[in-house]
Design a protein around this motif. Sequence first.
Motif, short mmCIF file in Angstrom:
data_model
loop_
_atom_site.label_atom_id
_atom_site.label_comp_id
_atom_site.label_asym_id
_atom_site.label_seq_id
_atom_site.Cartn_x
_atom_site.Cartn_y
_atom_site.Cartn_z
N ARG A 173 4.78 -14.32 -22.33
CA ARG A 173 3.76 -14.72 -21.34
C ARG A 173 3.33 -13.52 -20.50
O ARG A 173 2.16 -13.36 -20.16
CB ARG A 173 4.33 -15.80 -20.43
CG ARG A 173 4.31 -17.20 -21.03
CD ARG A 173 4.99 -18.18 -20.11
NE ARG A 173 4.91 -19.55 -20.59
CZ ARG A 173 5.66 -20.54 -20.15
NH1 ARG A 173 6.57 -20.33 -19.21
NH2 ARG A 173 5.50 -21.76 -20.64
N ILE B 152 0.86 -11.53 -22.32
CA ILE B 152 -0.49 -12.10 -22.22
C ILE B 152 -1.15 -11.67 -20.91
O ILE B 152 -2.31 -11.26 -20.87
CB ILE B 152 -0.43 -13.64 -22.29
CG1 ILE B 152 0.05 -14.10 -23.67
CG2 ILE B 152 -1.79 -14.25 -21.99
CD1 ILE B 152 0.25 -15.60 -23.77
N VAL C 36 -1.81 -18.36 -28.54
CA VAL C 36 -2.16 -17.09 -27.88
C VAL C 36 -1.06 -16.05 -28.10
O VAL C 36 -1.34 -14.88 -28.38
CB VAL C 36 -2.37 -17.33 -26.37
CG1 VAL C 36 -2.79 -16.03 -25.68
CG2 VAL C 36 -3.41 -18.41 -26.14
N ILE D 91 -1.59 -12.46 -30.09
CA ILE D 91 -1.37 -11.15 -29.44
C ILE D 91 -0.34 -10.33 -30.19
O ILE D 91 -0.49 -9.12 -30.39
CB ILE D 91 -0.94 -11.37 -27.98
CG1 ILE D 91 -2.11 -11.91 -27.18
CG2 ILE D 91 -0.42 -10.08 -27.36
CD1 ILE D 91 -1.76 -12.29 -25.78
#
Length: 522
Positions: free
Chosen positions: A361, A364, A417, A421
């Motif tokens: 996270r 991101i 996501v 990535i």
Amino acid sequence: MDADSTFYRLPKYKSYHEDVSQVLISFERAKDWADIIKCLQRLNKVLQNYPDIPVLPAKITFAKRLTQCLNPGLPSGVHLKALETYQQIFSRIQAPRLAKDLSLFSAGLFPLFQNATTQVKPVLLDIFEKYYLPLGSELYPCLTGFITALLPGLEEQSEFHQKVLNLLDGLCRHTDKTIFFRSVWKSVLLRPSARLHALNYLILRLPSNKSNYNEMKQFLPERSTLVLRALTVSLTDESLLVRRAVLDLLVSHFKLQERVFQIEEWIVVTKTVLQVLTFRDVSLNRRVFSWLLGGDRQELHADYFEKNASEMVIKALVQLFENQSDDLPSVTLPYIVTLSLLEKDEISQVIMGPILREILRSLIKYREHPTASHQVIKRVTELIEIAGTEELWAQLSSMLSEDIHNLQPAHPVEAFVLIDILIDFLELDENITRSVYLPRMFRQLTQGLFGLADKQAYSQLLTSLQLSLKILGKLQSPVKVENTEQERGQEDKTSSVEPLLENAKDIMEAVERYYVGVVRNV
């Protein structure tokens, strides 16, 4: 009526007051320390001339002049002569009057001890022991200041160490134990100059066994506020010695299995302890790991950590990642802490899985940060190398299953996501990733399309299709093959890639036809 008013009406009091006032005025004309000593000698003589009057005239001015005589810049001779005057005053006015005017006289005496010479300190300690200690509960208004004044005497190898320790213990006996230790903890929290010595006193005097709840309340008053804040402030102190001392206190008296604090309070302590690892000091790290792993018996480390520390460490790390701000030190801090923890096998095998989502996270959030993106990608790569490629993709697979199972149609799927990535930004092991883990992820994504359609999550379905096509593109590009033992051992897995690639386009076309029909029927 004030009991002392009787003395004010005595015929001799007027002369007494005038004589004292004249000497006090003479202090203003003193030009050097020799003049100050002469003034003090005259003052002592005046006091001796009126032994029958137990009150002090012009006491505010009197106390002010004596405080000035205890200035650290003056020689010890002046200090000794001033202390002689204090002794005359205290023996004259007796305990009740001293208790009433304690703040006046303590203003000069309390700051003196830390800066006093070896000739002055024993005299000052005698005054404290003889005149202050018997006051007992009357000391409460100035108790924290009194304790703070004495604590520097606990310095190691000091010739006054034992006498100061005895005086502090006597002070504890003459006052309420809860109030006494509240003052000690306040010294830790509010007095940086006394913090180290206060911590050392707590190490010496806190009980090792905290099973007795009432006793624990005496030694740890206001533990959810005062004690907690004192510990966390000490852990962030600039002094290496203070940080060592507070870690020693945690190791010896705040063991994780004792549950002195509530779980959320332990997390606050643990989070602050973990940040000590960023100092990269061997002595600090040793103490941190001793606290987390339960001591020096290595055979018990894994079991102790899993039972007593793992929950707090994982939650503390999650909070560190969640509380990252935009400045570079704050961004990199949780990565540095995590890398330090992973050096211990007993810790890494427990925490890596649960915190991996937070690590990704963070990737991101900061992958396009103007100053931190390079450091973030570098740190995440290091963490993944430690965790291992297999663990990474196993966690991603688990996240994907969990996110789709708990899907809310209006919300994006976070796992999509993360996978996207990782494919673009991380330098992964090309052969093993493209021959084993990407095909597995492709298969999981395509199999999940039906579930997304059933939930009418068409936006997420489109994202999943796009991600599947992206992975397919990676699979269709050439894979470098080297005849290594590791890859020969994966032959049964890589052989499954070819039919997957051959049928991939047919699968995607079938999926697309199916969902176009679904959308038309809605």
